[in-house]
Design an enzyme around this catalytic site. Sequence first.
Site, PDB file in Angstrom:
ATOM      1  N   TRP A  11       0.808  -1.225   0.122  1.00 49.48           N
ATOM      2  CA  TRP A  11      -0.138  -0.006  -0.078  1.00 49.48           C
ATOM      3  C   TRP A  11       0.786   1.311   0.051  1.00 49.48           C
ATOM      4  O   TRP A  11       0.644   2.458  -0.924  1.00 49.48           O
ATOM      5  CB  TRP A  11      -0.897   0.234   1.198  1.00 49.48           C
ATOM      6  CG  TRP A  11      -2.007   1.268   1.210  1.00 49.48           C
ATOM      7  CD1 TRP A  11      -2.277   1.935   2.401  1.00 49.48           C
ATOM      8  CD2 TRP A  11      -2.831   1.619   0.218  1.00 49.48           C
ATOM      9  NE1 TRP A  11      -3.240   2.697   2.158  1.00 49.48           N
ATOM     10  CE2 TRP A  11      -3.664   2.806   0.599  1.00 49.48           C
ATOM     11  CE3 TRP A  11      -2.993   1.486  -1.057  1.00 49.48           C
ATOM     12  CZ2 TRP A  11      -4.487   3.523   0.012  1.00 49.48           C
ATOM     13  CZ3 TRP A  11      -3.943   2.237  -1.906  1.00 49.48           C
ATOM     14  CH2 TRP A  11      -4.614   3.171  -1.278  1.00 49.48           C
ATOM     15  N   ARG A  33      15.650  -0.589   1.684  1.00 49.13           N
ATOM     16  CA  ARG A  33      14.992  -1.177   0.648  1.00 49.13           C
ATOM     17  C   ARG A  33      15.477  -0.596  -0.664  1.00 49.13           C
ATOM     18  O   ARG A  33      15.745   0.591  -0.883  1.00 49.13           O
ATOM     19  CB  ARG A  33      13.445  -1.000   0.522  1.00 49.13           C
ATOM     20  CG  ARG A  33      12.697  -1.342   1.882  1.00 49.13           C
ATOM     21  CD  ARG A  33      12.562  -2.688   1.920  1.00 49.13           C
ATOM     22  NE  ARG A  33      11.598  -3.042   0.954  1.00 49.13           N
ATOM     23  CZ  ARG A  33      10.320  -3.211   1.200  1.00 49.13           C
ATOM     24  NH1 ARG A  33       9.745  -2.895   2.392  1.00 49.13           N
ATOM     25  NH2 ARG A  33       9.436  -3.981   0.384  1.00 49.13           N
ATOM     26  N   GLY A 107     -11.536   4.444   1.888  1.00 50.81           N
ATOM     27  CA  GLY A 107     -12.247   4.245   0.644  1.00 50.81           C
ATOM     28  C   GLY A 107     -11.623   2.755  -0.105  1.00 50.81           C
ATOM     29  O   GLY A 107     -10.628   2.298   0.484  1.00 50.81           O
ATOM     30  N   LYS A 161     -14.209  -3.233   8.133  1.00 50.18           N
ATOM     31  CA  LYS A 161     -14.501  -3.942   7.034  1.00 50.18           C
ATOM     32  C   LYS A 161     -13.702  -5.133   6.975  1.00 50.18           C
ATOM     33  O   LYS A 161     -13.964  -6.297   6.300  1.00 50.18           O
ATOM     34  CB  LYS A 161     -14.553  -3.146   5.947  1.00 50.18           C
ATOM     35  CG  LYS A 161     -13.413  -2.203   5.657  1.00 50.18           C
ATOM     36  CD  LYS A 161     -12.366  -2.950   4.721  1.00 50.18           C
ATOM     37  CE  LYS A 161     -11.011  -2.137   4.507  1.00 50.18           C
ATOM     38  NZ  LYS A 161     -10.023  -2.791   3.596  1.00 50.18           N
ATOM     39  N   ASP A 214     -15.761   0.515   0.419  1.00 47.06           N
ATOM     40  CA  ASP A 214     -14.604  -0.411   0.861  1.00 47.06           C
ATOM     41  C   ASP A 214     -15.022  -1.785   1.222  1.00 47.06           C
ATOM     42  O   ASP A 214     -14.306  -2.897   1.164  1.00 47.06           O
ATOM     43  CB  ASP A 214     -13.995   0.300   1.934  1.00 47.06           C
ATOM     44  CG  ASP A 214     -12.560  -0.090   1.987  1.00 47.06           C
ATOM     45  OD1 ASP A 214     -11.821  -0.825   1.306  1.00 47.06           O
ATOM     46  OD2 ASP A 214     -11.730   0.421   2.879  1.00 47.06           O
ATOM     47  N   SER A 224      -8.079  -9.469  -1.462  1.00 46.19           N
ATOM     48  CA  SER A 224      -7.942  -8.897  -0.126  1.00 46.19           C
ATOM     49  C   SER A 224      -7.369  -9.967   0.701  1.00 46.19           C
ATOM     50  O   SER A 224      -7.861 -11.010   0.587  1.00 46.19           O
ATOM     51  CB  SER A 224      -9.257  -8.423   0.115  1.00 46.19           C
ATOM     52  OG  SER A 224      -9.388  -8.658   1.699  1.00 46.19           O
ATOM     53  N   ARG A 225      -6.299  -9.526   1.616  1.00 46.76           N
ATOM     54  CA  ARG A 225      -5.594 -10.469   2.206  1.00 46.76           C
ATOM     55  C   ARG A 225      -6.548 -11.110   3.470  1.00 46.76           C
ATOM     56  O   ARG A 225      -6.557 -12.205   3.898  1.00 46.76           O
ATOM     57  CB  ARG A 225      -4.371  -9.991   2.884  1.00 46.76           C
ATOM     58  CG  ARG A 225      -4.467  -8.846   3.603  1.00 46.76           C
ATOM     59  CD  ARG A 225      -2.972  -8.016   3.927  1.00 46.76           C
ATOM     60  NE  ARG A 225      -2.670  -7.297   2.708  1.00 46.76           N
ATOM     61  CZ  ARG A 225      -1.679  -6.432   2.861  1.00 46.76           C
ATOM     62  NH1 ARG A 225      -0.828  -6.354   3.738  1.00 46.76           N
ATOM     63  NH2 ARG A 225      -1.414  -5.812   1.580  1.00 46.76           N
ATOM     64  N   GLU A 251      -4.854  -6.731   8.679  1.00 41.99           N
ATOM     65  CA  GLU A 251      -5.251  -6.057   9.909  1.00 41.99           C
ATOM     66  C   GLU A 251      -6.518  -6.678  10.543  1.00 41.99           C
ATOM     67  O   GLU A 251      -6.615  -6.206  11.723  1.00 41.99           O
ATOM     68  CB  GLU A 251      -5.353  -4.671   9.230  1.00 41.99           C
ATOM     69  CG  GLU A 251      -4.163  -3.909   8.937  1.00 41.99           C
ATOM     70  CD  GLU A 251      -3.456  -3.282   9.932  1.00 41.99           C
ATOM     71  OE1 GLU A 251      -3.644  -3.647  11.206  1.00 41.99           O
ATOM     72  OE2 GLU A 251      -2.435  -2.433   9.554  1.00 41.99           O
TER      73      GLU A 251
END
EC number: 1.1.1.94
Length: 297
Positions: A11, A33, A107, A161, A214, A224-225, A251
Amino acid sequence: MRIAVIGAGKWGSALHLALKENHNCFISSLHQRDLEDFVSIKEALECEYLVFALSSQGMRAWLKENFINKGQKILIASKGIEDQSCQFLDEIFLDFVPKENFCVLSGPSFAAEVMQKLPTALMISGINQELCKKFASFFPDFIKTYIDNDVRGAEICGAYKNVLAIASGISDGLKLGNNARAALISRGLIEMHRFGKFFGTKEETFLGLSGAGDLFLTATSVLSRNYRVGLKLAQNQKLDSILAELNEVAEGVKTAYAIEKLAKMKGIYTPIVNEVVAIFKGKSVQEATQNLLKQND
């Protein structure tokens, strides 16, 4: 004007790619990184505008260890509730910066699609509407931004969500069908709104991009994990092994525990979240699903 994204996961990387289209944007994380525009934390904190895309559970520790308030303006792009304290992310940031200096991003937005520059709509919420407008102006044309002042509503939607997406993944993993998934998502939206009302949120937040938008995205796609965690739970895989295999932050797991604790403290009826947590603790997905199907409200 310089912008820095804090957090180099999917993200954070997607936001960096979008923001650098029209602005001088850098990206940073605790570990070095090999990324274009990567800078040290010290260099990142020198930027006037900061976008935080860190794990919600690690946010407080990161801020305590690294953050130095120099009047930076902040956009919180993470979604979750801290499990240990049951605090929302804006409450955590209030320990470090004044509320006029941050906004919340929410969103329907998969990182993969943002990186492909596919059309996306996002909400920016904050009490400082001029700051919201400023952050909105940073995004490229393929990202349409809206602004409002319902910070808590946006945060609850973004966090809740993810838990509902786990439940939806379980439903699909059990092959209960499209009807069952639609029922679960719509009842989940009602549950999410019921929870949000206790925190003085606006109803329209739950019906808009931050809430329904969302939720529908996250609860219906293998991108979506959290949804994928639900699919694997339905296959009777253990949560620890699922998260280890995922190798990413879901999350919704920690957030589910936080919501359950908050709901118990405030006497809020949250049957879907309760059953998801029960599954985490060892309850069979079949029994939990049957309990939900028997619910009358």
